[in-house]
Scaffold this motif. Structure first.
Motif, mmCIF file in Angstrom:
data_model
loop_
_atom_site.group_PDB
_atom_site.id
_atom_site.type_symbol
_atom_site.label_atom_id
_atom_site.label_comp_id
_atom_site.label_asym_id
_atom_site.label_seq_id
_atom_site.Cartn_x
_atom_site.Cartn_y
_atom_site.Cartn_z
ATOM 1 N N ARG A 59 41.190 -1.163 44.353
ATOM 2 C CA ARG A 59 40.214 -0.273 44.982
ATOM 3 C C ARG A 59 40.624 0.070 46.418
ATOM 4 O O ARG A 59 40.446 1.202 46.868
ATOM 5 N N LEU A 60 41.181 -0.891 47.131
ATOM 6 C CA LEU A 60 41.638 -0.620 48.492
ATOM 7 C C LEU A 60 42.847 0.307 48.500
ATOM 8 O O LEU A 60 42.943 1.228 49.316
ATOM 9 N N VAL A 61 43.777 0.065 47.579
ATOM 10 C CA VAL A 61 44.972 0.908 47.517
ATOM 11 C C VAL A 61 44.600 2.345 47.204
ATOM 12 O O VAL A 61 45.097 3.294 47.834
ATOM 13 N N ILE A 62 43.711 2.546 46.246
ATOM 14 C CA ILE A 62 43.335 3.894 45.834
ATOM 15 C C ILE A 62 42.689 4.657 46.985
ATOM 16 O O ILE A 62 42.861 5.873 47.118
ATOM 17 N N ALA A 63 41.954 3.951 47.844
ATOM 18 C CA ALA A 63 41.310 4.613 48.980
ATOM 19 C C ALA A 63 42.324 5.196 49.950
ATOM 20 O O ALA A 63 41.982 6.058 50.765
ATOM 21 N N TYR A 64 43.579 4.733 49.883
ATOM 22 C CA TYR A 64 44.611 5.205 50.802
ATOM 23 C C TYR A 64 45.727 5.977 50.105
ATOM 24 O O TYR A 64 46.741 6.293 50.721
ATOM 25 N N GLU A 65 45.550 6.285 48.847
ATOM 26 C CA GLU A 65 46.605 6.971 48.107
ATOM 27 C C GLU A 65 46.737 8.436 48.511
ATOM 28 O O GLU A 65 45.748 9.126 48.749
ATOM 29 N N VAL A 66 47.961 8.890 48.575
ATOM 30 C CA VAL A 66 48.270 10.308 48.758
ATOM 31 C C VAL A 66 49.344 10.668 47.739
ATOM 32 O O VAL A 66 50.360 9.980 47.641
ATOM 33 N N GLU A 67 49.123 11.718 46.994
ATOM 34 C CA GLU A 67 50.093 12.105 45.977
ATOM 35 C C GLU A 67 51.403 12.553 46.623
ATOM 36 O O GLU A 67 51.427 13.115 47.721
ATOM 37 N N LEU A 68 52.488 12.309 45.914
ATOM 38 C CA LEU A 68 53.796 12.665 46.416
ATOM 39 C C LEU A 68 53.895 14.163 46.678
ATOM 40 O O LEU A 68 54.564 14.595 47.629
ATOM 41 N N ALA A 69 53.229 14.978 45.874
ATOM 42 C CA ALA A 69 53.276 16.427 46.077
ATOM 43 C C ALA A 69 52.704 16.811 47.435
ATOM 44 O O ALA A 69 53.204 17.728 48.101
ATOM 45 N N VAL A 70 51.637 16.115 47.861
ATOM 46 C CA VAL A 70 51.049 16.381 49.177
ATOM 47 C C VAL A 70 52.030 16.000 50.280
ATOM 48 O O VAL A 70 52.189 16.708 51.277
ATOM 49 N N VAL A 71 52.697 14.870 50.103
ATOM 50 C CA VAL A 71 53.688 14.422 51.085
ATOM 51 C C VAL A 71 54.817 15.436 51.204
ATOM 52 O O VAL A 71 55.262 15.781 52.313
#
Length: 389
Positions: A59-71
């Protein structure tokens, strides 16, 4: 304002074996917990990373996820801004203006992108330089103030901008800071478990007038962001992982994907009895073991040795009606019910990037049990290499 940030892949490096443990109860007798974790370590083998409370860590990791496409789009904006800066230096203001406008338009569409504040400041300063050379003092001040609103303590040097423009930036900054007592914090509705980031910094605080970047991170939910001048009502949570036992294979795969796990071990204590079931990431649930809490060691060994059920299986520990009557011997209870095969979701197929801010998901010790799991390594990008000066 610190402009450094990191992009850390949430995928474990090759060869790392990770097993997660998820409990149905918020609190479990410490002795029973230690027995289960010790049994999982023994069953998984030496060198395996054990992630206790894997649901909370995911749950903590998902709150900080950014898709590679956005990067990648953000990387493209950085390159475009650098081209615009080069165009300005060689005497092409129109080319510089076009590139800067394209960068700002892209940033407005994705305020949750990594390093967005740093790029905004650079873009506004470049626009200020273009307008300054054109003699538009009023619009120059507007661009300088837009940059200062995001970072009022910043100062620029004559190596970056002409001396007269540097002096004007400094005068505006001094006037802005002199009015600090009148600043107010944006009015944002957040929950008790949410983490708010304002202009790239954690937490809310009074800020100068102007537009600001707010990112709201809620455990288990996709982060949301917006450009805000005074108040903002965030959208409803897009929950990806809930707390507790994964109710189906889709939920279990989200835990697997967030933490790069091989398997997830589910444990439930109920009326002095225990149930253990394994989910093999990418395959499905295995048959559950039920028995006395005193037989947990053997139960974990049997449950983790069971193979996933053909067709994907189902999670049965959360169903009180599926628990059999007490039996004198320890064994695996086979449940004939199965679901259709579950396709591996996109977050298991592709790279998902975690934007790591103030959250610390914990450390890792090989062969040991941890409260949470942090990034095991992977690709890291800092401000020097990604955003430049």
């Amino acid at each position: 304002m610190p402009l450094a940030f990191a992009l850390v892949a949430v995928l474990a490096p090759a060869g790392v074996d990770s097993v997660g443990v998820v409990w149905s109860e918020a609190t479990v007798d410490p002795r029973a917990r230690q027995r289960v974790l010790a049994a999982v370590v023994a069953a998984a083998g030496s060198g395996t990373q054990i992630v206790d409370n894997a649901d909370l860590a995911a749950r903590l990791v998902i709150a900080y996820e950014v898709e590679l496409a956005v990067v990648e789009r953000q990387r493209g904006r950085l390159e475009l801004l650098e081209l615009a800066e080069a165009a300005y230096r060689r005497g092409d203001p129109e080319g510089a203006r076009a590139g800067t406008e394209a960068v700002l338009a892209g940033l407005r569409e994705e305020p949750h992108a990594p390093g967005v504040v740093a790029l905004l400041v650079r873009a506004h300063l470049l626009r200020a330089q273009i307008l300054w050379t054109e003699g538009d003092a009023a619009q120059t001040d507007a661009e300088l103030l837009a940059a200062l609103a995001l970072d009022p303590d910043a100062r620029i040097t004559t190596r970056r901008m002409p001396p007269d423009l540097v002096a004007r930036h400094g005068a505006l900054a001094d006037a802005m800071l002199a009015a600090r007592g009148s600043w107010v914090a944006p009015n944002v509705t957040v929950g008790d478990d949410a983490v708010l980031e304002l202009d790239g910094r954690p937490g809310s605080r009074p800020v100068p007038p102007g537009h600001h970047v707010i990112v709201l991170r809620r455990p288990g939910a996709v982060p949301v962001a917006a450009f805000v001048d005074s108040e903002w009502a965030p959208p409803a949570r897009d929950e990806r992982v809930s707390q507790g036992l994964p109710m189906d294979a889709v939920h279990a795969e989200r835990i697997c994907g967030a933490l790069a796990l091989r398997v997830v071990v589910l444990v439930r204590m109920r009326r002095g009895r225990a149930g253990v079931q394994q989910y093999e990431c990418g395959a499905g649930f295995a048959n559950a073991w039920y028995g006395s809490a005193s037989d947990l060691d053997a139960g974990v060994r049997l449950a983790t040795a069971a193979k996933s059920v053909a067709g994907g299986g189902i999670q049965v520990l959360g169903d009180d009606g599926a628990w059999p009557v007490v039996r004198p011997s320890v064994g695996v209870i086979r449940d004939p019910r199965v679901d259709e095969p579950v396709a591996r979701p996109w977050w298991r197929k592709g790279w998902v990037w975690g934007l790591v801010g103030t959250v610390v998901v914990g450390g890792i010790v090989t062969g040991a049990v941890l409260g949470t799991r942090g990034s095991p390594g992977g690709y890291v990008v800092d401000a020097d290499s990604f955003l430049g000066d």
